[in-house]
Scaffold this motif. Sequence first.
Motif, PDB file in Angstrom:
ATOM      1  N   LEU A 113     -12.915 -85.155  49.567  1.00 15.05           N
ATOM      2  CA  LEU A 113     -12.465 -83.917  48.931  1.00 15.05           C
ATOM      3  C   LEU A 113     -11.707 -84.264  47.654  1.00 15.05           C
ATOM      4  CD1 LEU A 113     -11.182 -82.028  52.100  1.00 15.05           C
ATOM      5  CD2 LEU A 113     -13.325 -81.631  50.883  1.00 15.05           C
ATOM      6  N   SER A 114     -12.381 -84.165  46.542  1.00  9.36           N
ATOM      7  CA  SER A 114     -11.747 -84.519  45.276  1.00  9.36           C
ATOM      8  C   SER A 114     -11.588 -83.332  44.332  1.00  9.36           C
ATOM      9  CB  SER A 114     -12.556 -85.605  44.564  1.00  9.36           C
ATOM     10  OG  SER A 114     -13.888 -85.155  44.310  1.00  9.36           O
ATOM     11  N   ASP A 115     -12.267 -82.224  44.626  1.00  7.15           N
ATOM     12  CA  ASP A 115     -12.264 -81.103  43.689  1.00  7.15           C
ATOM     13  C   ASP A 115     -11.464 -79.908  44.186  1.00  7.15           C
ATOM     14  OD1 ASP A 115     -13.941 -80.409  45.746  1.00  7.15           O
ATOM     15  OD2 ASP A 115     -15.538 -79.613  44.473  1.00  7.15           O
ATOM     16  N   THR A 116     -10.684 -80.095  45.263  1.00  4.48           N
ATOM     17  CA  THR A 116      -9.863 -78.999  45.768  1.00  4.48           C
ATOM     18  C   THR A 116      -8.646 -79.591  46.474  1.00  4.48           C
ATOM     19  OG1 THR A 116     -10.014 -76.850  46.904  1.00  4.48           O
ATOM     20  CG2 THR A 116     -10.867 -78.776  48.080  1.00  4.48           C
ATOM     21  N   PRO A 117      -7.503 -78.911  46.476  1.00  4.32           N
ATOM     22  CA  PRO A 117      -6.313 -79.457  47.131  1.00  4.32           C
ATOM     23  C   PRO A 117      -6.521 -79.633  48.634  1.00  4.32           C
ATOM     24  CG  PRO A 117      -5.717 -77.684  45.631  1.00  4.32           C
ATOM     25  CD  PRO A 117      -7.211 -77.648  45.763  1.00  4.32           C
ATOM     26  N   ALA A 118      -6.126 -80.784  49.148  1.00  5.06           N
ATOM     27  CA  ALA A 118      -6.241 -81.065  50.584  1.00  5.06           C
ATOM     28  C   ALA A 118      -5.153 -82.053  50.975  1.00  5.06           C
ATOM     29  CB  ALA A 118      -7.620 -81.628  50.913  1.00  5.06           C
ATOM     30  N   GLU A 234       0.672 -67.815  39.710  1.00  6.49           N
ATOM     31  CA  GLU A 234       0.227 -67.560  41.078  1.00  6.49           C
ATOM     32  C   GLU A 234      -1.258 -67.900  41.241  1.00  6.49           C
ATOM     33  OE1 GLU A 234       1.160 -63.657  42.398  1.00  6.49           O
ATOM     34  OE2 GLU A 234       3.337 -64.000  42.384  1.00  6.49           O
ATOM     35  N   ILE A 235      -1.565 -68.569  42.343  1.00  9.82           N
ATOM     36  CA  ILE A 235      -2.947 -68.950  42.656  1.00  9.82           C
ATOM     37  C   ILE A 235      -3.265 -68.465  44.066  1.00  9.82           C
ATOM     38  CG2 ILE A 235      -4.629 -70.815  42.805  1.00  9.82           C
ATOM     39  CD1 ILE A 235      -2.790 -72.534  41.122  1.00  9.82           C
ATOM     40  N   GLU A 236      -4.237 -67.576  44.193  1.00 10.72           N
ATOM     41  CA  GLU A 236      -4.652 -67.094  45.515  1.00 10.72           C
ATOM     42  C   GLU A 236      -5.700 -68.033  46.088  1.00 10.72           C
ATOM     43  OE1 GLU A 236      -5.381 -62.990  46.313  1.00 10.72           O
ATOM     44  OE2 GLU A 236      -4.473 -62.371  44.415  1.00 10.72           O
ATOM     45  N   VAL A 237      -5.438 -68.543  47.295  1.00  5.07           N
ATOM     46  CA  VAL A 237      -6.348 -69.497  47.925  1.00  5.07           C
ATOM     47  C   VAL A 237      -6.543 -69.143  49.395  1.00  5.07           C
ATOM     48  CG1 VAL A 237      -5.737 -71.405  46.372  1.00  5.07           C
ATOM     49  CG2 VAL A 237      -4.445 -71.069  48.498  1.00  5.07           C
ATOM     50  N   HIS A 263     -10.204 -69.388  41.744  1.00  6.12           N
ATOM     51  CA  HIS A 263     -11.174 -70.473  41.578  1.00  6.12           C
ATOM     52  C   HIS A 263     -11.047 -71.101  40.194  1.00  6.12           C
ATOM     53  CE1 HIS A 263     -15.254 -72.192  40.844  1.00  6.12           C
ATOM     54  NE2 HIS A 263     -15.084 -72.597  42.083  1.00  6.12           N
ATOM     55  N   GLU A 264     -10.895 -70.290  39.178  1.00  2.50           N
ATOM     56  CA  GLU A 264     -10.759 -70.806  37.813  1.00  2.50           C
ATOM     57  C   GLU A 264      -9.459 -71.592  37.653  1.00  2.50           C
ATOM     58  OE1 GLU A 264     -13.084 -70.841  35.476  1.00  2.50           O
ATOM     59  OE2 GLU A 264     -14.326 -69.974  37.076  1.00  2.50           O
ATOM     60  N   LYS A 265      -8.402 -71.118  38.289  1.00  2.00           N
ATOM     61  CA  LYS A 265      -7.126 -71.835  38.198  1.00  2.00           C
ATOM     62  C   LYS A 265      -7.194 -73.172  38.927  1.00  2.00           C
ATOM     63  CE  LYS A 265      -3.948 -68.014  37.332  1.00  2.00           C
ATOM     64  NZ  LYS A 265      -2.730 -67.284  37.772  1.00  2.00           N
ATOM     65  N   LEU A 266      -7.910 -73.246  40.037  1.00  2.00           N
ATOM     66  CA  LEU A 266      -8.068 -74.526  40.724  1.00  2.00           C
ATOM     67  C   LEU A 266      -8.871 -75.500  39.874  1.00  2.00           C
ATOM     68  CD1 LEU A 266      -8.684 -73.617  44.481  1.00  2.00           C
ATOM     69  CD2 LEU A 266      -6.606 -74.505  43.415  1.00  2.00           C
ATOM     70  N   ARG A 267      -9.868 -74.984  39.170  1.00  2.00           N
ATOM     71  CA  ARG A 267     -10.637 -75.841  38.259  1.00  2.00           C
ATOM     72  C   ARG A 267      -9.731 -76.390  37.160  1.00  2.00           C
ATOM     73  NH1 ARG A 267     -15.990 -73.174  36.065  1.00  2.00           N
ATOM     74  NH2 ARG A 267     -15.994 -75.200  35.026  1.00  2.00           N
ATOM     75  N   LEU A 268      -8.882 -75.538  36.624  1.00  7.57           N
ATOM     76  CA  LEU A 268      -7.952 -75.982  35.589  1.00  7.57           C
ATOM     77  C   LEU A 268      -6.948 -76.974  36.152  1.00  7.57           C
ATOM     78  CD1 LEU A 268      -6.999 -75.740  32.705  1.00  7.57           C
ATOM     79  CD2 LEU A 268      -5.670 -73.715  33.361  1.00  7.57           C
ATOM     80  N   LEU A 269      -6.529 -76.755  37.398  1.00 12.31           N
ATOM     81  CA  LEU A 269      -5.613 -77.684  38.045  1.00 12.31           C
ATOM     82  C   LEU A 269      -6.224 -79.079  38.127  1.00 12.31           C
ATOM     83  CD1 LEU A 269      -2.865 -77.884  39.631  1.00 12.31           C
ATOM     84  CD2 LEU A 269      -4.217 -77.532  41.700  1.00 12.31           C
TER      85      LEU A 269
END
Length: 281
Positions: A113-118, A234-237, A263-269
């Motif tokens: 898992l490299s493209d999302t927080p885990a 704020e990021i809704e997940v 989703h866009e904010k996670l991409r920017l993160l």
Amino acid sequence: MDRAALADFLRRRREALRPEDVGLPPGARRRAPGLRREEVAALAVMSTDYYTRLEQQRGPQPSVQMLASLARALRLTDDERGYLFQICGHNAPASLSAVTHVAPPLLRVLDRLSDTPALIVSDLGETLVQNRMAEALFGDNSHYAGLARYDIYRWFTDPAARRCYPESDHGRQSRSLVANLRAAHGVRGPRSQAGELVRALSKESAEFADLWERHEVAKRFEDHKVLVHPELGEIEVDCQVLFTEDQAQALLVLTAPPRTEGHEKLRLLGVVGRQQFAERA
């Protein structure tokens, strides 16, 4: 300490791993099989020189903490971890029991898992390991010591710990953390680390003491969360959870539906990564 056995064991376990087994890119063609020494050292948060000396039978006796880091870096099973401690002249202490030794199956999933927080947490809310995205979102939780290693302790004793959640969610998060600790306390008992947390927090936080008296019990990981990032807001997940069979550890994966603001904010993160963020106002 059996230096010859340690050197051979470390080398063979290192050579048995591939970069993709630990979440690293394959990179250029390698002259020798397995991971490089510097890669293992980085995964174990130690210097390459120190690790190299261990493989060359020249190193000092590793500490219990160092062995725990090596076991995690080399993705050792419980049996292999016990063997590592034994040949280094240590017994695995209670503080490094199976609860804090990251479950290899969860770690294998996290490595991919490299493209999302885990992140992987214990039943007491201690962050055992987190990926780059989780560090960018929550900060690096590996540097805490003592009771501050546990999310619930920081939540009730350090106001900065609440900045990741909107103020409107603080009450719900407080109840969730206490209910989760109550569940762990029921399993572990009053003389355990869970009991120590309860005693400390009951003295230091009136809010905790009030919630503890309610006797709410639940392993709560909200399906939907709103998190606050210092730069992105704020990021809704959505939070998905994978437990070990004994529920002593859990892998938390945070995602957002495609084509949403979250989703866009996670991409920017993912682009921002671990760079320093601006000071909060």
